[in-house]
Scaffold this active site. Structure first.
Site, PDB file in Angstrom:
ATOM      1  N   ARG A 257       0.851  -1.184   0.000  1.00 39.87           N
ATOM      2  CA  ARG A 257       0.000   0.000   0.000  1.00 39.87           C
ATOM      3  C   ARG A 257       0.889   1.236   0.000  1.00 39.87           C
ATOM      4  NH1 ARG A 257      -2.040  -3.619   3.859  1.00 39.87           N
ATOM      5  NH2 ARG A 257      -4.116  -4.449   3.402  1.00 39.87           N
ATOM      6  N   LYS A 282      -1.989  -2.389   7.884  1.00 33.73           N
ATOM      7  CA  LYS A 282      -3.416  -2.330   8.183  1.00 33.73           C
ATOM      8  C   LYS A 282      -3.772  -3.461   9.143  1.00 33.73           C
ATOM      9  CE  LYS A 282      -7.898  -2.029   5.842  1.00 33.73           C
ATOM     10  NZ  LYS A 282      -8.585  -2.082   4.520  1.00 33.73           N
ATOM     11  N   HIS A 388      -3.350   2.780  -5.307  1.00 33.65           N
ATOM     12  CA  HIS A 388      -3.811   1.427  -4.978  1.00 33.65           C
ATOM     13  C   HIS A 388      -4.003   0.575  -6.227  1.00 33.65           C
ATOM     14  CE1 HIS A 388      -4.789  -0.717  -1.312  1.00 33.65           C
ATOM     15  NE2 HIS A 388      -5.777  -1.334  -1.919  1.00 33.65           N
ATOM     16  N   ARG A 391      -1.319  -1.916  -6.680  1.00 36.30           N
ATOM     17  CA  ARG A 391      -1.490  -3.110  -5.834  1.00 36.30           C
ATOM     18  C   ARG A 391      -2.469  -4.083  -6.498  1.00 36.30           C
ATOM     19  NH1 ARG A 391      -1.265  -4.795  -0.304  1.00 36.30           N
ATOM     20  NH2 ARG A 391      -3.212  -5.646   0.493  1.00 36.30           N
ATOM     21  N   HIS A 414      -3.803 -10.073   3.391  1.00 30.43           N
ATOM     22  CA  HIS A 414      -5.238 -10.194   3.615  1.00 30.43           C
ATOM     23  C   HIS A 414      -5.519 -11.232   4.699  1.00 30.43           C
ATOM     24  CE1 HIS A 414      -6.221  -8.641  -0.710  1.00 30.43           C
ATOM     25  NE2 HIS A 414      -5.964  -7.668   0.150  1.00 30.43           N
ATOM     26  N   TYR A 423      -9.827 -10.676  -7.083  1.00 26.91           N
ATOM     27  CA  TYR A 423      -8.969 -10.513  -8.256  1.00 26.91           C
ATOM     28  C   TYR A 423      -9.226 -11.585  -9.301  1.00 26.91           C
ATOM     29  CZ  TYR A 423      -6.544  -7.193  -5.317  1.00 26.91           C
ATOM     30  OH  TYR A 423      -6.260  -6.121  -4.518  1.00 26.91           O
TER      31      TYR A 423
END
Length: 576
Positions: A257, A282, A388, A391, A414, A423
């Site tokens: 990120r 995050k 982003h 990414r 994640h 994705y």
């Protein structure tokens, strides 16, 4: 470190009675400190406790005794549920650490050093929320967002301090969240943020269960991420320069990120293992990401420049960097060490909004965003491209290259595989080819049109067609000479002349009673022996294939026409 029993009363005193007695004693001391006129109706907050503890610290009270004060007030809160006290457990844990540090001879931390200075002009509810966010290590952006949502709720419901929340219930929260959607017309993310901010305040600050909330909630529709192709990424990168190009290459090459890339410290880059350590990501998680070989040299140059800048800061006496939590207190010289400095440092010093100290922070994210917008316009990429997007492109191109979805999940950090699975929806798989029905229809129509217009072509320099639609070269290769070349051939009712002379005979198309066309050979075609029979067979086969293609084309058009008519009738009925 074992702290003395609360109060140290007589041996015959019951422990529960001792806790209750000292709870009342410490509450009475805090009442006198704040000069409360009616202590029986006073609802104190965390700020009142912190101010009382600070006064005791200034008077020289050790940490273990201040820990007893917190234990007594927690007991008082249990005995008198009318108070809105919350958030003392983290302070109690910190005081336990301070008591241990005092026992080992280490320098203790103060209350302000634990949570940082907080403006006394803020409402006590806002101060308590800020303190709790910092105790739990929330990011600065999260703290600002939560404070903003709490201020909005307090303004909408007419609340001024923590004591006013005693009358706030589930219905108030439901009405507020519903008003955001109905009257405010806010985005789903805005309403969700307000919901989570209020839930955090009630559960972690007020120590209350917010209960089930049945407000009109905005439903956030899943958005398919915008992804650039490899050629588009190359064009955008070619229009970036300097440190911004290096940051963009790291974003696309490692899947970080933008906040993670900007917060890279000198110690996080490992050129030997060709990997980067991402810390305080995050969700306050850490992970490893690959270091692209193609940017290793540029990254080394950037770190050499950063080392030179740090040497200048040391000479000027301004070498300092922000450190998470109380690391700068635990390691007093850490903020001056090179390994803790940001790789992408700003040219100017900035003031920390929490500690009010000046540091050399990293460059602002808006600076990179501005340069990226220019590059996207210059590359003429007409997609919604942000930092982003690199990414998203990283994950999509890895998946397209055959990388396992679990590996991609770990690289992206994640927690849930469902987040990574999005994705797969933007991936053009090579093993699955979907042809649009419009393309199928267009292809079928173009074949039929070419066949029907073959007779009307004026110029065929390479292989002119005869009346049957066959090229003369094709007939000649089989020994079949078309009589149409000399203008011969009998017309067939319901169709064009399809004959071709075959050594004394013709191949022609005849129409039966049902309107079907059939290629036939006239008598005499086989009079010339085996060669004649072979030529006739080839000609008949080719003529039959042409008739079949013409039939299929007509049948396809008829089915399409019938389908459209039926669809129109059904649509008319539904509309009526």
């Amino acid at each position: 470190m074992n702290t003395p029993a609360m109060g140290g009363g007589a041996d015959s005193e019951d422990p529960r009675e001792a806790r209750e007695r000292w709870a009342n004693i410490w509450f009475g001391g805090m009442v006198r400190y704040h000069n409360v006129k009616d202590p029986d109706r006073w609802v104190f907050a965390v700020d009142d406790v912190v101010a009382f503890l600070r006064a005791k610290l200034q008077a020289g009270m050790p940490a273990w005794k201040r820990l007893l004060i917190v234990d007594g007030l927690i007991e008082y809160e249990r005995l008198h549920p009318r108070s809105s006290l919350g958030g003392l457990e983290p302070i109690r844990s910190k005081l336990q650490e301070l008591a241990h540090r005092e026992g080992t001879g280490e320098d203790p931390l103060t209350i302000d050093e634990i949570v940082g200075p907080i403006s006394p002009r803020d409402p006590d509810a806002v101060q308590a929320l800020r303190r709790q966010c910092r105790l739990e290590g929330k990011a600065m952006k999260t703290e600002k967002a939560y404070v903003g949502k709490l201020r909005g709720f307090m303004a909408a419901r007419g609340l001024e301090r923590s004591a006013d929340f005693a009358e706030v219930g589930e219905r108030d929260i439901e009405h507020y969240l519903t008003d955001l959607v109905v009257e405010g017309d806010v985005a789903p993310s805005t309403q969700n943020q307000a919901f989570y901010a209020l839930r955090f305040f009630f559960e972690h600050v007020l120590k209350r269960d917010m209960g089930p909330i049945n407000a009109t909630r905005s439903t956030k529709h899943p958005n398919i991420p915008s992804v650039m192709s490899e050629e588009e990424v190359r064009e955008v990168l070619s229009r970036l320069a300097g440190v911004h190009r290096l940051i963009a290459q790291l974003l696309y090459g490692s899947g970080m990120r933008i906040s993670e890339a900007l917060r890279l410290r000198m110690k996080d880059v490992d050129f030997d293992l060709m990997q980067i350590q991402v810390h305080h990501s995050k969700g306050n998680k850490s992970r490893f990401v690959p270091l692209p070989q193609s940017v290793a040299d540029e990254l080394r140059k950037q770190m050499q420049w950063r080392e030179h800048l740090h040497e200048q800061d040391v000479i000027m006496g301004q070498a300092s960097v922000w450190l998470p939590y109380a690391l700068d207190k635990k390691y007093p010289e850490a903020h001056r060490e090179l390994k803790w400095q940001f790789v992408f440092a700003s040219q100017r010093l900035s003031k920390d909004p929490r500690s009010h100290r000046f540091h050399r922070h990293h460059i602002h994210a808006d600076t990179f965003a501005k340069q990226l917008r220019r590059a996207v316009r210059g590359a003429e990429v007409h997609k919604h491209v942000t930092s982003h997007t690199f990414r998203h492109s990283f994950a999509t191109h890895l998946l397209k290259g055959g990388t396992d979805i679990r590996t991609i999940q770990e690289l992206l950090g994640h927690a849930d595989l469902k987040t990574t699975m999005i994705y797969t929806h933007v991936l053009n798989r090579d093993d699955v080819k979907v042809v649009s029905p419009l393309d199928r229809m267009s292809a079928s129509g173009s074949k039929g049109t070419d066949q029907s217009k073959g007779q009307g072509r004026q110029e065929e320099p390479t292989a002119p067609s005869n009346q049957n639609g066959f090229a003369e070269s094709e007939l000649a290769s089989t020994g079949v000479a078309g009589s149409a070349a000399s203008g011969e051939g009998d017309p067939v009712e319901g169709g064009r002349v399809a004959g071709a002379s075959v050594t004394g005979g013709q191949v022609r198309v005849e129409t039966d009673d049902g309107g079907r066309e059939h290629p036939v050979a006239e008598a005499g075609a086989a009079a010339n022996g085996m060669a004649g029979r072979s030529s006739v067979s080839v000609a008949l086969g080719r003529a039959g294939n042409r008739v079949k293609k013409r039939r299929r084309s007509s049948w396809s058009r008829w089915r399409l026409r019938s389908g459209l008519i039926r669809f129109g009738r059904v649509f008319a009925k539904l509309k009526s």
